[in-house]
Enzyme design. Sequence first.
Site, PDB file in Angstrom:
ATOM      1  N   SER A 179       3.213   2.245   5.711  1.00  0.00           N
ATOM      2  CA  SER A 179       3.820   3.281   5.146  1.00  0.00           C
ATOM      3  C   SER A 179       4.655   3.824   6.167  1.00  0.00           C
ATOM      4  O   SER A 179       4.436   3.797   7.291  1.00  0.00           O
ATOM      5  CB  SER A 179       2.848   4.371   4.818  1.00  0.00           C
ATOM      6  OG  SER A 179       3.470   5.656   4.468  1.00  0.00           O
ATOM      7  N   TYR A 192      -4.250   9.779   7.074  1.00  0.00           N
ATOM      8  CA  TYR A 192      -3.443   8.614   6.255  1.00  0.00           C
ATOM      9  C   TYR A 192      -2.491   7.937   7.205  1.00  0.00           C
ATOM     10  O   TYR A 192      -2.355   6.878   7.550  1.00  0.00           O
ATOM     11  CB  TYR A 192      -3.030   9.087   5.081  1.00  0.00           C
ATOM     12  CG  TYR A 192      -2.143   8.495   4.420  1.00  0.00           C
ATOM     13  CD1 TYR A 192      -2.659   7.174   3.611  1.00  0.00           C
ATOM     14  CD2 TYR A 192      -0.667   8.064   4.348  1.00  0.00           C
ATOM     15  CE1 TYR A 192      -1.791   6.342   2.847  1.00  0.00           C
ATOM     16  CE2 TYR A 192      -0.105   7.319   3.889  1.00  0.00           C
ATOM     17  CZ  TYR A 192      -0.346   6.399   2.898  1.00  0.00           C
ATOM     18  OH  TYR A 192       0.218   5.395   2.132  1.00  0.00           O
ATOM     19  N   LYS A 250      -2.258   4.246   8.933  1.00  0.00           N
ATOM     20  CA  LYS A 250      -1.314   3.377   8.749  1.00  0.00           C
ATOM     21  C   LYS A 250      -0.279   2.841  10.083  1.00  0.00           C
ATOM     22  O   LYS A 250      -0.127   1.714  10.048  1.00  0.00           O
ATOM     23  CB  LYS A 250      -0.358   4.044   7.824  1.00  0.00           C
ATOM     24  CG  LYS A 250      -0.700   4.146   6.277  1.00  0.00           C
ATOM     25  CD  LYS A 250      -1.178   2.932   5.516  1.00  0.00           C
ATOM     26  CE  LYS A 250      -1.129   3.028   4.149  1.00  0.00           C
ATOM     27  NZ  LYS A 250      -1.730   1.722   3.621  1.00  0.00           N
TER      28      LYS A 250
HETATM   29  N1  LIG Z   1       3.120   5.653  -3.431  1.00  0.00           N
HETATM   30  C1  LIG Z   1       3.478   5.836  -2.296  1.00  0.00           C
HETATM   31  O1  LIG Z   1       4.496   6.614  -2.229  1.00  0.00           O
HETATM   32  C2  LIG Z   1       3.507   5.000  -1.029  1.00  0.00           C
HETATM   33  C3  LIG Z   1       3.946   5.319   0.117  1.00  0.00           C
HETATM   34  C4  LIG Z   1       3.736   4.508   1.301  1.00  0.00           C
HETATM   35  C5  LIG Z   1       2.859   3.466   1.253  1.00  0.00           C
HETATM   36  N2  LIG Z   1       2.289   3.285   0.034  1.00  0.00           N
HETATM   37  C6  LIG Z   1       0.993   2.352   0.227  1.00  0.00           C
HETATM   38  O2  LIG Z   1       1.432   1.595  -0.891  1.00  0.00           O
HETATM   39  C7  LIG Z   1       0.029   0.623  -1.194  1.00  0.00           C
HETATM   40  C8  LIG Z   1      -0.321   0.845  -2.690  1.00  0.00           C
HETATM   41  O3  LIG Z   1      -0.320   2.288  -3.270  1.00  0.00           O
HETATM   42  P1  LIG Z   1       0.278   3.107  -4.371  1.00  0.00           P
HETATM   43  O4  LIG Z   1       1.229   3.789  -4.213  1.00  0.00           O
HETATM   44  O5  LIG Z   1       0.755   1.550  -5.228  1.00  0.00           O
HETATM   45  O6  LIG Z   1      -0.981   3.435  -5.092  1.00  0.00           O
HETATM   46  P2  LIG Z   1      -2.061   3.385  -6.320  1.00  0.00           P
HETATM   47  O7  LIG Z   1      -1.107   3.055  -7.457  1.00  0.00           O
HETATM   48  O8  LIG Z   1      -2.991   4.511  -6.344  1.00  0.00           O
HETATM   49  O9  LIG Z   1      -2.804   2.222  -5.942  1.00  0.00           O
HETATM   50  C9  LIG Z   1      -3.756   2.080  -5.036  1.00  0.00           C
HETATM   51  C10 LIG Z   1      -4.403   0.790  -5.032  1.00  0.00           C
HETATM   52  O10 LIG Z   1      -5.537   0.546  -3.863  1.00  0.00           O
HETATM   53  C11 LIG Z   1      -6.706   0.039  -4.517  1.00  0.00           C
HETATM   54  N3  LIG Z   1      -7.540   0.692  -3.720  1.00  0.00           N
HETATM   55  C12 LIG Z   1      -7.727   1.864  -3.699  1.00  0.00           C
HETATM   56  N4  LIG Z   1      -9.279   2.119  -2.890  1.00  0.00           N
HETATM   57  C13 LIG Z   1      -9.659   0.663  -2.737  1.00  0.00           C
HETATM   58  C14 LIG Z   1     -10.643   0.309  -1.842  1.00  0.00           C
HETATM   59  N5  LIG Z   1     -11.563   0.942  -1.459  1.00  0.00           N
HETATM   60  N6  LIG Z   1     -10.880  -0.995  -2.205  1.00  0.00           N
HETATM   61  C15 LIG Z   1      -9.759  -1.907  -2.690  1.00  0.00           C
HETATM   62  N7  LIG Z   1      -8.815  -1.425  -3.333  1.00  0.00           N
HETATM   63  C16 LIG Z   1      -8.743  -0.116  -3.340  1.00  0.00           C
HETATM   64  C17 LIG Z   1      -6.546   0.691  -6.050  1.00  0.00           C
HETATM   65  O11 LIG Z   1      -7.630   0.094  -6.891  1.00  0.00           O
HETATM   66  P3  LIG Z   1      -8.948   0.540  -7.343  1.00  0.00           P
HETATM   67  O12 LIG Z   1      -8.710   1.945  -7.477  1.00  0.00           O
HETATM   68  O13 LIG Z   1      -8.882  -0.063  -8.714  1.00  0.00           O
HETATM   69  O14 LIG Z   1      -9.940   0.123  -6.314  1.00  0.00           O
HETATM   70  C18 LIG Z   1      -5.179   0.528  -6.236  1.00  0.00           C
HETATM   71  O15 LIG Z   1      -4.995  -0.949  -6.901  1.00  0.00           O
HETATM   72  C19 LIG Z   1      -0.967   1.687  -0.315  1.00  0.00           C
HETATM   73  O16 LIG Z   1      -1.308   0.767   0.864  1.00  0.00           O
HETATM   74  C20 LIG Z   1      -0.308   2.925   0.148  1.00  0.00           C
HETATM   75  O17 LIG Z   1      -0.589   3.379   1.043  1.00  0.00           O
HETATM   76  C21 LIG Z   1       2.300   4.209  -1.011  1.00  0.00           C
END
Ligand SMILES: NC(=O)c1ccc[n+]([C@@H]2O[C@H](COP(=O)([O-])OP(=O)(O)OC[C@H]3O[C@@H](n4cnc5c(N)ncnc54)[C@H](OP(=O)(O)O)[C@@H]3O)[C@@H](O)[C@H]2O)c1
Length: 252
Positions: free
Chosen positions: A145, A158, A162
């Site tokens: 991130s 968080y 990261k």
């Molecule tokens: N959205 C943003 O603004 C943003 C910005 C920067 C970085 N990111 C990064 O992008 C990545 C994806 O996030 P997203 O934004 O797509 O969020 P999301 O829609 O909430 O998806 C999060 C994913 O992580 C999985 N997860 C959560 N806890 C887990 C665990 N203990 N073991 C295995 N899987 C787990 C969830 O699956 P289950 O709940 O089914 O386990 C889900 O598939 C993350 O690394 C996040 O930090 C997101």
Amino acid sequence: MARFDFTGKVALIAGASRGIGEAVAHGFAEHGATVICSSRKQGDCEKVAEAIRAKGGKAVSAELHLGELDHHDKVLEMIEKEFGRLDVLVNNGATSPHFGPAHEASEGAFDKTIEVNTRGPYFLSTKAFPMLKADGGGSIVNVASIDGLQPAEFRVIYGMSKAALIAMTKGLAKEYSQHGVRVNALLPGFTDTKLASALKDNPAMDMYVKMNLAIKRMAQPEEMVGAVLYMASEEASYYTGQNMVVDGGAVI
Ligand SMILES: NC(=O)c1ccc[n+]([C@@H]2O[C@H](COP(=O)([O-])OP(=O)(O)OC[C@H]3O[C@@H](n4cnc5c(N)ncnc54)[C@H](OP(=O)(O)O)[C@@H]3O)[C@@H](O)[C@H]2O)c1
């Protein structure tokens, strides 16, 4: 382009049940890979795998809690048995249970964040390494991130998790690239997913978008896919240890 073709390759996506991971799973399948969609909720991953198969792609689902190392072993054993190879690992799953002042965070929230966002990807990567380096090499993409570069208030843990993932990316790249396994990181900005839903609904985010982003809107998950495919592909054969920032110009 042939070098973006993943036909015959096997890709494990950790955290593929929704959001960026779901979009990335579709992206790999559309470019020929067999995709293992995994997360804590196998039922949700199976729906993603079904949708991929309905479009003619190849996908299966698996239960993989990043914090449970025996899940890592079981999934990697299943991949070895069923597919005989692993070419790509995407460490995408993450959590952020504490949103608020740093001094109000519990030990439990701290430990959970590090367990899922840092410890999980470390052990999954190191356990997957022998399979990734067999059959001519492979690739790891860690979804970090921009918080790892520029930590934000109210989600300091968080950001720390990261930043550690970015350090892990660089360290593993130095160790693994000589064995044919490139390691890179995607650093998304503000993306429209469940993880960011609390931020999206916060009126202060409108101001953040106007003041800080060059592209004045949040990203859609699909806008992260090309960067991940590139880093994992043959097209990126000389690209390792890098952070690819995809954030609408937040960090310039
Ligand atoms: N959205 C943003 O603004 C943003 C910005 C920067 C970085 N990111 C990064 O992008 C990545 C994806 O996030 P997203 O934004 O797509 O969020 P999301 O829609 O909430 O998806 C999060 C994913 O992580 C999985 N997860 C959560 N806890 C887990 C665990 N203990 N073991 C295995 N899987 C787990 C969830 O699956 P289950 O709940 O089914 O386990 C889900 O598939 C993350 O690394 C996040 O930090 C997101």
